[in-house]
Design an enzyme around this catalytic site. Structure first.
Site, PDB file in Angstrom:
ATOM      1  CG  ASN A 113      -2.514  55.028  84.516  1.00  0.00           C
ATOM      2  OD1 ASN A 113      -2.166  54.432  83.514  1.00  0.00           O
ATOM      3  ND2 ASN A 113      -2.960  54.392  85.564  1.00  0.00           N
ATOM      4  CD  GLU A 140     -11.966  33.008  82.370  1.00  0.00           C
ATOM      5  OE1 GLU A 140     -11.225  33.109  83.365  1.00  0.00           O
ATOM      6  OE2 GLU A 140     -12.368  33.996  81.739  1.00  0.00           O
TER       7      GLU A 140
END
Ligand code: M6R
Length: 593
Positions: free
Chosen positions: A96, A467
């Site tokens: 990762n 948002e």
């Protein structure tokens, strides 16, 4: 981005790994793979697609030690071969992060005659380790990582040590779970929390060996290191119940609980309150930063701070801030917001600010996340695990945290019972807002074919518009933008015709009517408007479909206003046949640049 799992112990490794990968799928879901020791050799299965695809292909694999990976592609398209684990000689490796100098490493190894089979940066890592291996895995790994630039969490198997998983961490998260006669490795302790609550969070530049009896930890010069075992306290939030098929939906409905826990915890935590008062007293300028939804929470935070406190306050996108030469010094307090606490851009911005002498407060939902290591004060939101890529309940708790901090600073350590009562009523208001679910589904059915949706508002409502639009575009793939309502007429109005949908938000008394003026400019041009307001007198606004929100008072309007918008985005996604939990191209935890 990307989830890693490892296991060594008494259970069938493949079962533990698949189960863990399913839980970590929020970190990436374009392909998945695993390697296990079957008693004689390392067997590897890798597949493009969700973990479910891998599961079908890995059925029946035997063995008690293995590693697995769920991928969010950075280098190389999603494909079977680009999936992890990557193999070289005696090694299998999952990664990762990003190896930034992988091209150089690749070229040098190719000059030595090594063949590469994938387009990934991660293959360079395993080939380099293999190249440096002379019987001592840790030595080879440390030698190799010293040549790598970038970020990495690795879990590695070596054929010569069939009962060990080797782990390394630099910048990407990695945690080891300690069980009875078994151990786990993961990017996030949720992956093993059903087996053990004892965890060791690796720090940067640590390398370790995990066997069934525990962990041995070293620095990159192979000096032995001590470590602390922490208790994880993960609830059941990361699993879906039988009657709910979507995390996003489930998590929106968990908002009241998330708000309640966050407020109650803050009011009870006098030690953190003292730290907050103390750190603010030492700084006279505040910079709030984050990415995506966390940044949008900062926009709300700025409105709250400016209304409640006499403080010089700015907001910055962490991804921009990190490449500026910001005016930051020891008088500056940076408030970094991150649900995961692992966002690479936010971490880099915080490191930069800290190096310039700034104080650091971190608002995060993950107590042991990387970001908290740079913090002078950690403000822990109690949203519980959030699995859907779209941030919902975590956003609400971030905005609440700004309100709690501002209230504390304004009122001093003895916040009056009256004010506490008002804030503690928020969960109730959130419950009321959830009742708009059926209505938002109806609107979604009606508008799901729209090509563009605009969100407008002023002041705090503009922050909410930012948002609302992000939520809609990420889960419905509809083009959408959020605007300060007064700005429409300065250009964007040209896009408004009878095909446009505009969602107007008017919850702030001083600007609500101004927003309604902008709304009329839209309807006059044939655009459709949905108006969210808490003001009774606006309920018959001509030309608009009006949603009358519960009235909670200006700064407390985030929850009642945003929940219907989150529900709208969710239903739009479903109506358009999209899986809202796994929108294309995205992952929840953005640990790469
Ligand atoms: O974990 P973080 O809060 O730092 O994540 C930052 C953004 O990637 C995140 O808020 C993203 O915008 C949301 N998942 C969108 O819903």
């Amino acid at each position: 981005m990307c989830g890693i799992v490892g296991y060594i112990g008494k259970r069938k490794a493949v079962d533990v790994i698949i189960d863990g990968l399913k839980i970590l799928e929020y970190r990436g879901y374009d392909s998945a793979g695993l390697s296990v020791f079957d008693g004689k050799k390392i067997v590897t299965v890798k597949k493009k697609g969700f973990v479910g695809e891998l599961e079908k292909n890995a059925e029946g694999l035997q063995g008690f030690c293995g590693i697995g990976h769920t991928r969010w592609a950075t280098h190389g398209a999603p494909s079977d071969s680009n999936s992890h684990p990557h193999l070289s000689g005696k090694f299998a490796l999952v990664h990762n992060g990003i190896i930034e100098n992988f091209d150089d490493i690749k070229r040098q190894l190719k000059e030595k005659g090594k063949r590469f089979l994938t387009d990934t940066d991660s293959e360079a890592a395993v080939r380099l380790i293999d190249d440096m291996y002379e019987g001592d895995v840790l030595k080879a790994v440390c030698g190799a990582v010293k040549k790598m630039k970038g970020s990495f969490a690795f879990a590695i198997l070596c054929k010569d040590f069939p009962d060990k998983v080797f782990v390394v961490k630099k910048q990407s998260p990695l945690v080891v779970g300690l069980g009875e006669g078994e151990c786990f490795v993961a990017s996030d302790c949720m992956a093993f929390s059903k087996y053990t609550d004892k965890a060791v969070y690796l720090k940067d530049n640590e390398v370790g060996v995990v066997d069934k009896d525990g962990l041995s930890l070293f620095d990159f010069n192979l000096n032995k290191k001590n470590f602390r075992t922490e208790k994880t306290d993960i609830g059941d939030d990361y699993r879906l119940s039988e009657n709910c098929s979507s995390f996003m939906y489930k998590e929106i409905f968990e908002s009241p609980k998330a708000l309640q826990y966050t407020a109650a915890d803050f009011f009870a935590d006098t030690a953190t309150q003292k730290q907050v008062i103390d750190i603010f007293s030492k700084h006279d300028k505040v910079i709030m930063l984050g990415c995506g939804t966390a940044y949008n929470a900062c926009l709300v935070g700025k409105n709250v701070f400016e209304k409640m406190l006499d403080v010089d306050c700015e907001t910055e996108l962490a991804s921009e801030f990190r490449y500026k030469n910001p005016k930051v010094n020891s008088n500056t307090l940076v408030i970094a917001v991150s649900q995961s606490g692992e966002t690479a851009d936010t971490i880099a911005a915080v490191k930069l600010a800290k190096a310039k002498g700034a104080g650091i407060a971190v608002i995060t939902n993950v107590r042991h996340s990387s970001l908290t290591r740079f913090a002078d004060v950690v403000l822990h939101t109690k949203a519980g695990a959030e699995v859907a890529v779209a941030a919902t309940k975590s956003y609400l708790t971030q905005t609440l945290m700004f309100l709690l901090v501002a209230t504390l600073l304004r009122e001093g350590s003895k916040v009056s019972e009256e004010i506490k009562k008002q804030i503690l009523k928020l969960p109730q208001t959130a419950e009321q807002a959830l009742k708009f679910d059926a209505l938002m589904q109806k609107y979604a059915k009606k508008h799901c074919q729209k090509q563009s949706v605009f969100f407008i508002g002023r002041g705090m409502d503009y922050a909410l518009a930012a948002e609302g639009t992000l939520k809609l575009k990420e889960v419905s793939y509809i083009h959408s933008e959020g605007f300060a309502a007064g700005e429409l007429k300065h250009g964007t109005l040209a896009l408004i015709d009878k095909n446009a949908l505009v969602i107007a938000i008017a919850t702030q008394r001083n600007v609500a009517e101004k927003t309604v003026n902008a709304l009329h400019e839209v309807t006059a041009r044939g655009g459709k408007v949905i108006l969210l307001t808490c003001f009774e007198k606006l309920k018959d606004t001509k030309g608009a479909e009006v949603i009358l929100l519960p009235q909670t008072g200006g700064l407390l309007m985030t929850a009642p206003a945003i929940i219907p918008l989150q529900l709208f985005a969710y239903h739009m996604s479903v109506e358009r046949g999209i899986n809202p939990d796994k929108p294309r191209n995205l992952a929840k935890s953005v640990t790469v640049e």
